[in-house]
Scaffold this active site. Sequence first.
Site, PDB file in Angstrom:
ATOM      1  N   GLU A  92      40.347  36.297  47.799  1.00 53.53           N
ATOM      2  CA  GLU A  92      41.065  36.622  46.560  1.00 53.53           C
ATOM      3  C   GLU A  92      41.783  37.956  46.700  1.00 53.53           C
ATOM      4  OE1 GLU A  92      38.236  36.395  43.362  1.00 53.53           O
ATOM      5  OE2 GLU A  92      37.602  34.399  43.963  1.00 53.53           O
ATOM      6  N   ARG A 150      31.498  31.484  44.169  1.00 54.60           N
ATOM      7  CA  ARG A 150      32.208  32.386  45.068  1.00 54.60           C
ATOM      8  C   ARG A 150      32.980  31.547  46.069  1.00 54.60           C
ATOM      9  NH1 ARG A 150      31.740  35.610  41.775  1.00 54.60           N
ATOM     10  NH2 ARG A 150      30.729  37.651  41.832  1.00 54.60           N
ATOM     11  N   HIS A 173      40.206  33.365  39.061  1.00 58.84           N
ATOM     12  CA  HIS A 173      38.878  33.959  38.809  1.00 58.84           C
ATOM     13  C   HIS A 173      38.704  34.379  37.337  1.00 58.84           C
ATOM     14  CE1 HIS A 173      35.338  36.122  40.937  1.00 58.84           C
ATOM     15  NE2 HIS A 173      35.009  35.780  39.703  1.00 58.84           N
TER      16      HIS A 173
HETATM   17  C1  8YV Z   1      33.910  38.262  36.749  1.00 66.81           C
HETATM   18  C2  8YV Z   1      32.104  37.188  38.271  1.00 66.81           C
HETATM   19  O1  8YV Z   1      35.064  37.602  36.423  1.00 66.81           O
HETATM   20  O2  8YV Z   1      30.277  38.170  37.205  1.00 66.81           O
HETATM   21  C3  8YV Z   1      30.724  37.708  38.237  1.00 66.81           C
HETATM   22  O3  8YV Z   1      30.047  37.673  39.272  1.00 66.81           O
HETATM   23  O4  8YV Z   1      32.535  36.703  39.258  1.00 66.81           O
HETATM   24  C4  8YV Z   1      32.916  37.199  37.042  1.00 66.81           C
HETATM   25  O5  8YV Z   1      32.116  37.225  35.936  1.00 66.81           O
HETATM   26  C5  8YV Z   1      34.250  39.345  37.638  1.00 66.81           C
HETATM   27  O6  8YV Z   1      33.608  39.255  38.811  1.00 66.81           O
HETATM   28  C6  8YV Z   1      34.042  40.685  36.972  1.00 66.81           C
HETATM   29  O7  8YV Z   1      34.016  41.729  37.879  1.00 66.81           O
END
Ligand code: 8YV
Length: 329
Positions: free
Chosen positions: A270, A241, A288
């Site tokens: 983001e 993150r 991301h």
């Molecule tokens: C995704 C992520 O790209 O799972 C997570 O926590 O950050 C990633 O896998 C995204 O957040 C899907 O909502």
Amino acid sequence: MARILVTRPVAEPALEMLRNAFGADAIDLYEEDAIIPREELLRRVAGKDGVFALLSEKVDAEFLEAAGPGLRIVANMAVGYDNITVPECSQRGVAVTNTPDVLTETTADLAWGLIIGASRRFAEAERFLRNGEWKEWSPTLLCGVDVYGKTLGILGMGRIGQAVARRATGFGMRVIYHNRSRLPEDTERALNAERVDLPTLLAESDILSVHCPLGDATHGILGAEAFKAMKPTAVLVNTSRGPVVDETALAEALLAKEIFAAGLDVFEREPSVHARLLECDNVVLLPHLGSATYATRQRMAETAAANLVAFFSGKRPPNCVNPEVLQGG
Ligand code: 8YV
């Protein structure tokens, strides 16, 4: 029958699971392939029993208030759930689920892409080539740092951290990690990984890959002091993150060459990226994409759907992060 809000079109097999379990009429799908506007979200969540949510949806007191007392579960399609105020959900008896495991290897692959891409200057080199600047071969052209045989440091040794460590065997690396708790000895042995304190991790890592969840203890854990403590040849990779890293301090460290390079898949705010980071040549930036393969995104959607289906069939949802709200705790 439970009424479910799905905040964005997701993989069809997952929608099919929901229609089969709850009936097509019970599914309120926001049809546009875009983030549901907040007002629309608050309007549509009213009176729902369950929500299929994405990271883009902030599930906070306002959201829960808008949903009303009937809401029983929020199934997040992500392993991270920093978009959800879990204590607020728990207080109201709302279960929260996530999608671990199914994205572990895909995210670890991407972290490795950034490890190599940042160490060997892929993004900078491609810009150089596309800009028509490649005039001749030179022994010093775009030289980077080696990965093979170096020390890989892992901050946050959960599922994804361990999957990244497993791949290091093929690169003949020494693996050190920093984590709240120590791994079982046989896991450490299998990964050839040694637990160290944070100062040692910073001082000894040639590559530092971040895999801890975002929380009070990890917010801004990598800042100016940390970058000063790292080797000038070190490479930082973050696929967890954004706010775990102080972006302003990182940009200054990259520009001052306090560390060699960075590879970032996540950012503090983001989709905006710090202007000073965009000035750095020695950083690879991705929007991301950690879990972004067709197969994994489908498995994530199916996992979120399976949590909703299990919950409303009176079973324990397999991935509940606040099990104290479930009957029997
Ligand atoms: C995704 C992520 O790209 O799972 C997570 O926590 O950050 C990633 O896998 C995204 O957040 C899907 O909502």
